[in-house]
Enzyme design. Structure first.
Site, PDB file in Angstrom:
ATOM      1  N   ALA A   1     -10.192   4.750  19.192  1.00 17.69           N
ATOM      2  CA  ALA A   1     -10.495   5.636  20.321  1.00 17.69           C
ATOM      3  C   ALA A   1      -9.845   7.003  20.123  1.00 17.69           C
ATOM      4  CB  ALA A   1      -9.998   5.002  21.623  1.00 17.69           C
ATOM      5  N   ALA A   2      -8.588   7.019  19.676  1.00 18.13           N
ATOM      6  CA  ALA A   2      -7.882   8.304  19.489  1.00 18.13           C
ATOM      7  C   ALA A   2      -8.621   9.156  18.456  1.00 18.13           C
ATOM      8  CB  ALA A   2      -6.442   8.047  19.056  1.00 18.13           C
TER       9      ALA A   2
ATOM     10  N   CYS B   1     -10.603   9.637   7.397  1.00 18.98           N
ATOM     11  CA  CYS B   1     -10.635   8.697   8.528  1.00 18.98           C
ATOM     12  C   CYS B   1     -11.620   8.981   9.653  1.00 18.98           C
ATOM     13  CB  CYS B   1      -9.238   8.564   9.107  1.00 18.98           C
ATOM     14  SG  CYS B   1      -8.151   7.715   7.951  1.00 18.98           S
TER      15      CYS B   1
ATOM     16  N   ASN C   1      -5.998   0.507   2.122  1.00 20.39           N
ATOM     17  CA  ASN C   1      -7.171   1.267   2.542  1.00 20.39           C
ATOM     18  C   ASN C   1      -8.230   0.380   3.196  1.00 20.39           C
ATOM     19  OD1 ASN C   1      -6.760   0.499  -0.164  1.00 20.39           O
ATOM     20  ND2 ASN C   1      -8.600   1.529  -0.844  1.00 20.39           N
TER      21      ASN C   1
ATOM     22  N   GLY D   1       0.842  -1.197   0.000  1.00 20.94           N
ATOM     23  CA  GLY D   1       0.000   0.000   0.000  1.00 20.94           C
ATOM     24  C   GLY D   1       0.875   1.245   0.000  1.00 20.94           C
TER      25      GLY D   1
ATOM     26  N   GLN E   1     -14.676  10.188  10.045  1.00 16.24           N
ATOM     27  CA  GLN E   1     -16.038   9.665   9.895  1.00 16.24           C
ATOM     28  C   GLN E   1     -16.034   8.142   9.774  1.00 16.24           C
ATOM     29  OE1 GLN E   1     -18.960  11.768   7.563  1.00 16.24           O
ATOM     30  NE2 GLN E   1     -19.332   9.917   6.379  1.00 16.24           N
TER      31      GLN E   1
ATOM     32  N   PHE F   1      -9.339  18.919   2.320  1.00 16.20           N
ATOM     33  CA  PHE F   1     -10.061  18.797   3.597  1.00 16.20           C
ATOM     34  C   PHE F   1      -9.375  19.542   4.733  1.00 16.20           C
ATOM     35  CE2 PHE F   1      -8.029  15.818   6.609  1.00 16.20           C
ATOM     36  CZ  PHE F   1      -7.060  15.219   5.824  1.00 16.20           C
TER      37      PHE F   1
ATOM     38  N   ALA G   1     -13.210  25.916  15.771  1.00 15.64           N
ATOM     39  CA  ALA G   1     -14.533  25.723  15.151  1.00 15.64           C
ATOM     40  C   ALA G   1     -14.383  25.847  13.637  1.00 15.64           C
ATOM     41  CB  ALA G   1     -15.497  26.780  15.672  1.00 15.64           C
TER      42      ALA G   1
HETATM   43  P1  NAD Z   1      -4.699   5.075   0.437  1.00 19.71           P
HETATM   44  O1  NAD Z   1      -5.961   4.774  -0.269  1.00 19.71           O
HETATM   45  O2  NAD Z   1      -4.014   6.380   0.184  1.00 19.71           O
HETATM   46  O3  NAD Z   1      -3.619   3.943   0.085  1.00 19.71           O
HETATM   47  C1  NAD Z   1      -3.888   2.577   0.102  1.00 19.71           C
HETATM   48  C2  NAD Z   1      -3.128   1.919  -1.048  1.00 19.71           C
HETATM   49  O4  NAD Z   1      -3.224   0.511  -0.899  1.00 19.71           O
HETATM   50  C3  NAD Z   1      -3.678   2.251  -2.441  1.00 19.71           C
HETATM   51  O5  NAD Z   1      -2.670   2.845  -3.221  1.00 19.71           O
HETATM   52  C4  NAD Z   1      -4.111   0.875  -2.997  1.00 19.71           C
HETATM   53  O6  NAD Z   1      -3.888   0.752  -4.408  1.00 19.71           O
HETATM   54  C5  NAD Z   1      -3.214  -0.068  -2.211  1.00 19.71           C
HETATM   55  N1  NAD Z   1      -3.698  -1.449  -2.143  1.00 19.71           N
HETATM   56  C6  NAD Z   1      -4.911  -1.908  -1.724  1.00 19.71           C
HETATM   57  N2  NAD Z   1      -4.928  -3.258  -1.772  1.00 19.71           N
HETATM   58  C7  NAD Z   1      -3.700  -3.665  -2.214  1.00 19.71           C
HETATM   59  C8  NAD Z   1      -3.108  -4.916  -2.466  1.00 19.71           C
HETATM   60  N3  NAD Z   1      -3.768  -6.063  -2.228  1.00 19.71           N
HETATM   61  N4  NAD Z   1      -1.858  -4.962  -2.943  1.00 19.71           N
HETATM   62  C9  NAD Z   1      -1.169  -3.819  -3.172  1.00 19.71           C
HETATM   63  N5  NAD Z   1      -1.662  -2.592  -2.942  1.00 19.71           N
HETATM   64  C10 NAD Z   1      -2.922  -2.516  -2.461  1.00 19.71           C
HETATM   65  O7  NAD Z   1      -4.983   4.882   1.967  1.00 19.71           O
HETATM   66  P2  NAD Z   1      -4.263   5.635   3.211  1.00 19.71           P
HETATM   67  O8  NAD Z   1      -4.833   6.991   3.391  1.00 19.71           O
HETATM   68  O9  NAD Z   1      -2.786   5.468   3.073  1.00 19.71           O
HETATM   69  O10 NAD Z   1      -4.789   4.762   4.429  1.00 19.71           O
HETATM   70  C11 NAD Z   1      -4.333   3.439   4.636  1.00 19.71           C
HETATM   71  C12 NAD Z   1      -4.784   2.961   5.999  1.00 19.71           C
HETATM   72  O11 NAD Z   1      -4.170   3.767   7.010  1.00 19.71           O
HETATM   73  C13 NAD Z   1      -6.285   3.075   6.253  1.00 19.71           C
HETATM   74  O12 NAD Z   1      -6.692   1.987   7.046  1.00 19.71           O
HETATM   75  C14 NAD Z   1      -6.433   4.367   7.040  1.00 19.71           C
HETATM   76  O13 NAD Z   1      -7.557   4.350   7.888  1.00 19.71           O
HETATM   77  C15 NAD Z   1      -5.164   4.371   7.863  1.00 19.71           C
HETATM   78  N6  NAD Z   1      -4.678   5.709   8.229  1.00 19.71           N
HETATM   79  C16 NAD Z   1      -4.694   6.734   7.344  1.00 19.71           C
HETATM   80  C17 NAD Z   1      -4.173   7.983   7.697  1.00 19.71           C
HETATM   81  C18 NAD Z   1      -4.159   9.134   6.747  1.00 19.71           C
HETATM   82  O14 NAD Z   1      -3.788  10.222   7.158  1.00 19.71           O
HETATM   83  N7  NAD Z   1      -4.553   8.994   5.508  1.00 19.71           N
HETATM   84  C19 NAD Z   1      -3.606   8.147   8.969  1.00 19.71           C
HETATM   85  C20 NAD Z   1      -3.595   7.069   9.855  1.00 19.71           C
HETATM   86  C21 NAD Z   1      -4.125   5.852   9.473  1.00 19.71           C
HETATM   87  C1  UGA Z   2      -6.536  12.574  11.762  1.00 22.92           C
HETATM   88  C2  UGA Z   2      -5.855  12.468  13.127  1.00 22.92           C
HETATM   89  O1  UGA Z   2      -5.509  13.777  13.568  1.00 22.92           O
HETATM   90  C3  UGA Z   2      -4.597  11.596  13.029  1.00 22.92           C
HETATM   91  O2  UGA Z   2      -4.017  11.433  14.313  1.00 22.92           O
HETATM   92  C4  UGA Z   2      -4.981  10.237  12.471  1.00 22.92           C
HETATM   93  O3  UGA Z   2      -3.832   9.430  12.296  1.00 22.92           O
HETATM   94  C5  UGA Z   2      -5.659  10.418  11.129  1.00 22.92           C
HETATM   95  O4  UGA Z   2      -6.827  11.279  11.288  1.00 22.92           O
HETATM   96  C6  UGA Z   2      -6.155   9.135  10.546  1.00 22.92           C
HETATM   97  O5  UGA Z   2      -6.376   8.180  11.233  1.00 22.92           O
HETATM   98  O6  UGA Z   2      -6.350   9.206   9.317  1.00 22.92           O
HETATM   99  P1  UGA Z   2      -6.136  14.015   9.561  1.00 22.92           P
HETATM  100  O7  UGA Z   2      -7.520  13.579   9.229  1.00 22.92           O
HETATM  101  O8  UGA Z   2      -5.075  13.836   8.553  1.00 22.92           O
HETATM  102  O9  UGA Z   2      -5.637  13.256  10.885  1.00 22.92           O
HETATM  103  O10 UGA Z   2      -6.137  15.576   9.927  1.00 22.92           O
HETATM  104  P2  UGA Z   2      -6.647  16.398  11.218  1.00 22.92           P
HETATM  105  O11 UGA Z   2      -5.665  17.446  11.498  1.00 22.92           O
HETATM  106  O12 UGA Z   2      -7.031  15.519  12.325  1.00 22.92           O
HETATM  107  O13 UGA Z   2      -7.962  17.127  10.661  1.00 22.92           O
HETATM  108  C7  UGA Z   2      -9.140  16.402  10.367  1.00 22.92           C
HETATM  109  C8  UGA Z   2     -10.261  17.382  10.048  1.00 22.92           C
HETATM  110  O14 UGA Z   2     -10.666  18.095  11.206  1.00 22.92           O
HETATM  111  C9  UGA Z   2      -9.885  18.448   9.016  1.00 22.92           C
HETATM  112  O15 UGA Z   2     -10.964  18.673   8.147  1.00 22.92           O
HETATM  113  C10 UGA Z   2      -9.606  19.667   9.873  1.00 22.92           C
HETATM  114  O16 UGA Z   2      -9.770  20.869   9.170  1.00 22.92           O
HETATM  115  C11 UGA Z   2     -10.641  19.493  10.956  1.00 22.92           C
HETATM  116  N1  UGA Z   2     -10.310  20.192  12.222  1.00 22.92           N
HETATM  117  C12 UGA Z   2      -9.187  19.859  12.911  1.00 22.92           C
HETATM  118  C13 UGA Z   2     -11.186  21.156  12.719  1.00 22.92           C
HETATM  119  O17 UGA Z   2     -12.232  21.453  12.119  1.00 22.92           O
HETATM  120  N2  UGA Z   2     -10.870  21.775  13.903  1.00 22.92           N
HETATM  121  C14 UGA Z   2      -9.760  21.472  14.606  1.00 22.92           C
HETATM  122  O18 UGA Z   2      -9.543  22.066  15.706  1.00 22.92           O
HETATM  123  C15 UGA Z   2      -8.892  20.486  14.099  1.00 22.92           C
END
Ligand code: NAD
Ligand code: UGA
Length: 464
Positions: free
Chosen positions: A221-222, A275, A89, A10, A277, A337, A267
């Site tokens: 939870a976080a 993530c 994902n 990924g 939602q 976003f 606000a």
């Molecule tokens: P993303 O959609 O950007 O990336 C996922 C990648 O995995 C895609 O490029 C897809 O093509 C690849 N993929 C899926 N199945 C595959 C397979 N079988 N073999 C090879 N590649 C494959 O997703 P993301 O934003 O990086 O999120 C990944 C995970 O991390 C999610 O569970 C998300 O909840 C979590 N997470 C995301 C964030 C964030 O800020 N985006 C932060 C913390 C945790």
């Molecule tokens: C969030 C968490 O902060 C990360 O710790 C977590 O790893 C990640 O989700 C995940 O699991 O994907 P992210 O969504 O990248 O990170 O960005 P945030 O800074 O948390 O903002 C999320 C949304 O909340 C944005 O739309 C931002 O504008 C909004 N926000 C943030 C507010 O409206 N008010 C605030 O005070 C803070």
């Protein structure tokens, strides 16, 4: 076993930055990030990375083709790796049981089956994707039911806490690293080996180890705690707009209590991103399955309030523009976003755009980092509109904020880009229709100054 080679399945927002930082901090480890999307891999190997993240390009340049590789050769990377991150994902399910709430684990399962099929030596498999509690159990069952003779797997949970826009800093200066594993001897050994990787740059006291299920639940939870703070403050912003209290003053006063703290009390027009939602809906679904309806409805409120906030803001725009935006030109500044990312997943700007387009408005859209093709894709997607052609005719995408705002009735700030704070609003005002409106959905502008220029200003959490 000493970890010499890491494979990450990924190459997305998590896999790419996380492994780039591991490669940077662990020159003795070879890291290969694989993806089934050859387009994504080709972008990682180019000068224009598939994601915009401050500082990422510099890290990739330092390590790429030295100890950091991006590849579509999944087979080779899995075969050679000692440790494999699953960073695919985990979107909300669109069909079947749990539709619209449960996490869809088909990509995680796909990755696990691929590992079982390919691996010819022992592997530590690390769940980095955000998953429901007990997902590791399913992965382990798949691995152990399909493994080659003599091949052993250990499964760890190592959720990622980075935020987009600050990912590199979050990874380098992590508040904590969480590793969950089996309590068995093999599980504890695997935890030690993954800890050793992080200890290249993270102080040992910041590495928390737990059982697998605590680790999985802590991630949900976080995110639920963080999102609920935003819904807390946004709920009070409605009270402010109705009473004359100012949400910035309230947030400041409340946040000064060291038990509460000042972060995450901004606000807004509602939280977006891929993530918050999805993870809360997942938590709600888990609680319902566990027959905990009170807990489920408690967390559901965080989502409901967010929907309310998005609706409230857009309704106010229509109301203040004399109850009609039909055929009016409105400038949308910001489509991502949040600032410092080009990601538009669940961006509140999409919701604002939808409501305004449904009301017949013409939109001029500008974002410093979101590609025009992405905006067009988002706004013509079948889930967004039954009439993509109509939307195409109603929007114009600009690469300059002054051109985007010229001739419009209102400017709507949807993302808190720093660039928007420094714009020349006198010039913008002079080129707009009058009365000229600014709707500051992110509370980033100097509203007194704007009012002096002649703008009519509305912002979240303050009476207009
Ligand atoms: P993303 O959609 O950007 O990336 C996922 C990648 O995995 C895609 O490029 C897809 O093509 C690849 N993929 C899926 N199945 C595959 C397979 N079988 N073999 C090879 N590649 C494959 O997703 P993301 O934003 O990086 O999120 C990944 C995970 O991390 C999610 O569970 C998300 O909840 C979590 N997470 C995301 C964030 C964030 O800020 N985006 C932060 C913390 C945790
Ligand atoms: C969030 C968490 O902060 C990360 O710790 C977590 O790893 C990640 O989700 C995940 O699991 O994907 P992210 O969504 O990248 O990170 O960005 P945030 O800074 O948390 O903002 C999320 C949304 O909340 C944005 O739309 C931002 O504008 C909004 N926000 C943030 C507010 O409206 N008010 C605030 O005070 C803070």
């Amino acid at each position: 076993m000493v970890i010499k080679k890491i494979c990450c399945i990924g190459a997305g927002y998590v896999g790419g930055p996380t492994c780039s930082v591991i490669a940077l901090k662990c020159p003795d480890i070879e890291v290969t990030v694989v993806d089934k999307s050859s387009e994504r891999i080709q972008q990682w190997n180019s000068n224009k990375l598939p994601i915009y993240e401050p500082g990422l390009y510099e890290v990739v340049l330092k390590c790429r083709d030295k100890n950091l590789f991006f590849s579509t050769n999944i087979n080779k990377a899995i075969t050679e790796a000692d440790l494999i991150f699953i960073s695919v994902n985990t979107p909300t399910k669109l069909n079947g049981n749990g539709k619209g709430r449960a996490a869809d684990l088909k990509y995680v399962e796909g990755a696990a089956r691929m590992i079982a099929d390919i691996a010819q030596s022992n592997k530590i498999v690390v769940e980095k994707s955000t998953v429901p509690v007990k997902a590791a159990e399913s992965i382990l069952r798949i691995l152990r039911a399909n493994h080659k003779k003599g091949v052993k797997f250990q499964i760890l949970s190592n959720p990622e806490f980075l935020s987009e826009g600050t990912a590199i800093d979050n990874l380098i200066n992590a508040d904590r690293v969480l590793i969950g594993g089996e309590e068995s001897e093999g599980g504890q050994q695997a935890i030690k080996e993954l800890s050793w990787v992080y200890e290249h740059w993270i102080p040992a006291e910041k590495i928390i180890t737990t059982n697998t299920w605590s680790s999985e639940l802590s991630k949900l939870a976080a995110n639920a705690f963080l999102a609920s703070r935003i819904s807390n403050i946004n709920s009070l912003s409605a009270v402010c707009e109705a009473t004359g209290a100012d949400i910035s003053e309230v947030a400041n006063a409340v946040g000064k209590d060291s038990r509460i703290g000042s972060k995450f009390l901004q606000a807004s027009i509602g939280f977006g991103g891929s993530c918050f939602q999805k993870d809360i809906l997942n938590l709600v679904y888990i609680c319902e399955c566990l027959n905990l309806p009170e807990v489920a409805s408690y967390w559901q409120q965080v989502i409901d309030l967010n929907e309310y906030q998005k609706t409230r803001f857009t309704k106010k725009i229509v109301e203040l523009l004399f109850n009609t935006v039909s055929d009016k030109k409105l400038a949308i500044l910001g489509f991502a976003f949040k600032k410092d990312t080009g990601d538009t997943r669940e961006s509140p700007a999409i919701y604002v755009a939808k409501t305004l387009l449904d009301e017949g408005a013409k939109l001029h859209i500008y974002d410093p980092k979101v590609e025009a093709t992405q905006i067009l894709d988002d706004l013509t997607h079948p889930s967004f509109t039954p009439d993509p052609e109509g939307v195409r005719k109603a929007i114009e995408i600009y690469d300059d904020p002054y051109q985007a705002t010229a001739g419009t009735h209102a400017v709507v700030i949807c993302t808190e880009w720093d660039e928007f704070i420094g714009l020349d609003y006198e010039e913008i005002y002079s080129n707009m229709m009058k009365p000229a409106f600014i709707f500051d959905g992110r509370k980033i502008l100097n509203h007194d100054k704007l009012a002096n220029i002649g703008f009519f200003v509305h912002t979240v959490g303050k009476q207009t």
